[in-house]
Motif scaffolding. Structure first.
Motif, PDB file in Angstrom:
ATOM      1  N   ALA A 142      48.980  92.750  54.545  1.00  0.00           N
ATOM      2  CA  ALA A 142      49.349  93.232  53.220  1.00  0.00           C
ATOM      3  C   ALA A 142      48.096  93.608  52.436  1.00  0.00           C
ATOM      4  O   ALA A 142      47.044  92.989  52.581  1.00  0.00           O
ATOM      5  CB  ALA A 142      50.120  92.160  52.456  1.00  0.00           C
ATOM      6  N   VAL A 143      48.226  94.632  51.603  1.00  0.00           N
ATOM      7  CA  VAL A 143      47.201  95.000  50.626  1.00  0.00           C
ATOM      8  C   VAL A 143      47.824  94.847  49.248  1.00  0.00           C
ATOM      9  O   VAL A 143      48.879  95.442  48.964  1.00  0.00           O
ATOM     10  CB  VAL A 143      46.705  96.443  50.823  1.00  0.00           C
ATOM     11  CG1 VAL A 143      45.699  96.805  49.727  1.00  0.00           C
ATOM     12  CG2 VAL A 143      46.089  96.616  52.201  1.00  0.00           C
ATOM     13  N   VAL A 144      47.211  94.027  48.415  1.00  0.00           N
ATOM     14  CA  VAL A 144      47.743  93.725  47.088  1.00  0.00           C
ATOM     15  C   VAL A 144      46.700  94.132  46.051  1.00  0.00           C
ATOM     16  O   VAL A 144      45.514  93.807  46.196  1.00  0.00           O
ATOM     17  CB  VAL A 144      48.049  92.220  46.944  1.00  0.00           C
ATOM     18  CG1 VAL A 144      48.679  91.932  45.581  1.00  0.00           C
ATOM     19  CG2 VAL A 144      48.950  91.745  48.068  1.00  0.00           C
ATOM     20  N   GLY A 145      47.117  94.848  45.026  1.00  0.00           N
ATOM     21  CA  GLY A 145      46.218  95.204  43.943  1.00  0.00           C
ATOM     22  C   GLY A 145      46.352  94.234  42.784  1.00  0.00           C
ATOM     23  O   GLY A 145      47.419  93.660  42.546  1.00  0.00           O
ATOM     24  N   PHE A 146      45.235  94.026  42.058  1.00  0.00           N
ATOM     25  CA  PHE A 146      45.280  93.152  40.880  1.00  0.00           C
ATOM     26  C   PHE A 146      44.391  93.720  39.788  1.00  0.00           C
ATOM     27  O   PHE A 146      43.245  94.098  40.035  1.00  0.00           O
ATOM     28  CB  PHE A 146      44.812  91.733  41.220  1.00  0.00           C
ATOM     29  CG  PHE A 146      44.798  90.823  40.010  1.00  0.00           C
ATOM     30  CD1 PHE A 146      45.972  90.230  39.576  1.00  0.00           C
ATOM     31  CD2 PHE A 146      43.635  90.608  39.293  1.00  0.00           C
ATOM     32  CE1 PHE A 146      45.987  89.424  38.445  1.00  0.00           C
ATOM     33  CE2 PHE A 146      43.634  89.802  38.151  1.00  0.00           C
ATOM     34  CZ  PHE A 146      44.811  89.218  37.731  1.00  0.00           C
ATOM     35  N   TRP A 147      44.926  93.737  38.564  1.00  0.00           N
ATOM     36  CA  TRP A 147      44.166  94.142  37.372  1.00  0.00           C
ATOM     37  C   TRP A 147      44.574  93.204  36.248  1.00  0.00           C
ATOM     38  O   TRP A 147      45.749  93.106  35.889  1.00  0.00           O
ATOM     39  CB  TRP A 147      44.490  95.594  37.017  1.00  0.00           C
ATOM     40  CG  TRP A 147      43.648  96.174  35.934  1.00  0.00           C
ATOM     41  CD1 TRP A 147      42.435  95.731  35.491  1.00  0.00           C
ATOM     42  CD2 TRP A 147      43.942  97.339  35.146  1.00  0.00           C
ATOM     43  NE1 TRP A 147      41.950  96.534  34.492  1.00  0.00           N
ATOM     44  CE2 TRP A 147      42.848  97.526  34.262  1.00  0.00           C
ATOM     45  CE3 TRP A 147      45.009  98.238  35.108  1.00  0.00           C
ATOM     46  CZ2 TRP A 147      42.800  98.583  33.343  1.00  0.00           C
ATOM     47  CZ3 TRP A 147      44.956  99.277  34.207  1.00  0.00           C
ATOM     48  CH2 TRP A 147      43.878  99.454  33.335  1.00  0.00           C
ATOM     49  N   LEU A 148      43.591  92.490  35.693  1.00  0.00           N
ATOM     50  CA  LEU A 148      43.881  91.461  34.692  1.00  0.00           C
ATOM     51  C   LEU A 148      44.556  92.029  33.446  1.00  0.00           C
ATOM     52  O   LEU A 148      45.243  91.300  32.722  1.00  0.00           O
ATOM     53  CB  LEU A 148      42.598  90.713  34.301  1.00  0.00           C
ATOM     54  CG  LEU A 148      42.811  89.442  33.479  1.00  0.00           C
ATOM     55  CD1 LEU A 148      43.392  88.323  34.337  1.00  0.00           C
ATOM     56  CD2 LEU A 148      41.516  88.976  32.810  1.00  0.00           C
ATOM     57  N   ALA A 149      44.379  93.314  33.187  1.00  0.00           N
ATOM     58  CA  ALA A 149      45.009  93.924  32.008  1.00  0.00           C
ATOM     59  C   ALA A 149      46.513  93.685  31.982  1.00  0.00           C
ATOM     60  O   ALA A 149      47.111  93.558  30.903  1.00  0.00           O
ATOM     61  CB  ALA A 149      44.711  95.422  31.974  1.00  0.00           C
TER      62      ALA A 149
END
Length: 323
Positions: A256-263
């Motif tokens: 799996a490839v998961v993206g994360f952005w704290l915004a």
């Protein structure tokens, strides 16, 4: 007030210290006097207009601060949409948390954005399970140095860090990494980087990679994954094109490839409350060690960005608005 403003996009040279009117608080906001402002790698993207959200000029960079209300209330650390590189900020109290006694401004700033990122990378995005091998790219950086410690604390079976110098690699091991790898191995061939990660894991593929570089580091990290492994991508520090990922490549290994952005957590403040309620007491007790990389005068903001871009820093960088 003194503030850093940019009126054109570019590198550190576009950061100008100027006098601006005090910010006007919006609906529900309060005015805070800033004692320390945090610097993040994402800020270097913001001033180039090369990050995830398009920027509008003129702008004052900065997404975090430590300060007090004009009336002299308790010291808080808070998050912002922008405007942090200044003597005063307008911020929403819902995105500010009281700093415990014994926690320095620098430590609080290390936790509020980078610590919260490390927290959610491991807990929310990677769903780290006990015994799994975790690779932390840029393990001596602001996010990475905390992620190494939290992965160890939360039951990772093995923690592998990458860092760009022998000194930084030694620091990651001091913080709890079992092994450290030079990311420069990915410069010419992502396969060499894959091999190095697996070698650091006793010849076995890895379970979780926290990845913020992109390019060959991302490609090599993805190839290093075991079945059901996860790459959590949260940055583009290499500023180079990353190869597309065909669905078949994920299917073949159940990766799996998961993206994360704290915004996105800022729109769900309870997610930040969870992180801050756990991390700040750990820092106060000495159980979590934020690495402080340097305190720069506001007037030296260009130098701070230059040092960050040149990989001369470790841990958290901050600005002193009084200087």
């Amino acid at each position: 007030m003194r503030a850093v403003q940019i009126t054109r996009f570019g590198g550190p040279e576009v950061l100008d210290v100027v006098d601006l009117p005090d910010p006007t608080p919006g609906d529900g906001q309060q005015l805070f006097d800033v004692s320390t402002a945090g610097v993040n790698f994402a800020d270097t993207h913001q001033i180039e207009n090369s990050y995830l959200a398009a920027q509008q000029l003129p702008l004052v960079p900065g997404a975090e601060f430590v300060g007090t209300t004009a009336g002299g209330g308790p010291r808080v650390v808070g998050l912002l949409d922008g405007g942090g590189y200044a003597e005063k900020v307008a911020a929403h109290p819902r995105l500010a948390w009281q700093v415990p006694d014994g926690v320095t401004d620098e430590q609080a700033l290390a936790v509020v954005l980078q610590g919260s990122t490390a927290y959610h990378l491991l807990r929310t995005s990677a769903h780290l399970a006990a015994g799994e091998t975790v690779v932390v790219i840029a393990g001596a950086g602001g996010v990475g140095s905390l992620a190494v410690q939290l992965a160890r604390r939360w039951g990772a079976g093995r923690v592998i860090a990458t860092a760009s110098s022998p000194e930084k690699r030694a620091l990651t091991e001091e913080l709890g990494a079992d092994a450290a790898v030079d990311p420069a191995l990915a410069d010419d061939d992502p396969k060499a980087f894959t091999a190095a990660l697996r070698e650091a894991n006793g010849g076995r593929p890895v379970d979780v990679v926290l990845e913020m570089t992109g390019g060959n580091v991302f490609t090599g990290s993805l190839s290093a994954l075991a079945p059901f492994g996860r790459v959590v991508t949260y940055g583009m520090a290499a500023r180079q094109e990353t190869a597309a990922v065909p669905p078949g490549m994920l299917l073949q290994k159940s990766r799996a490839v998961v993206g994360f952005w704290l915004a996105h957590c800022m729109a769900r403040p309870a997610m930040l409350d969870d992180a801050m309620a756990e991390l700040l007491p750990l820092v106060a007790d000495g159980a979590l060690r934020p690495v402080v990389g340097g305190r720069y005068p506001l007037s030296a903001v260009r130098e701070a960005h230059q040092d960050l871009l040149a990989r001369r820093t470790t841990g958290k960088l901050v600005l002193d608005p009084s200087r």
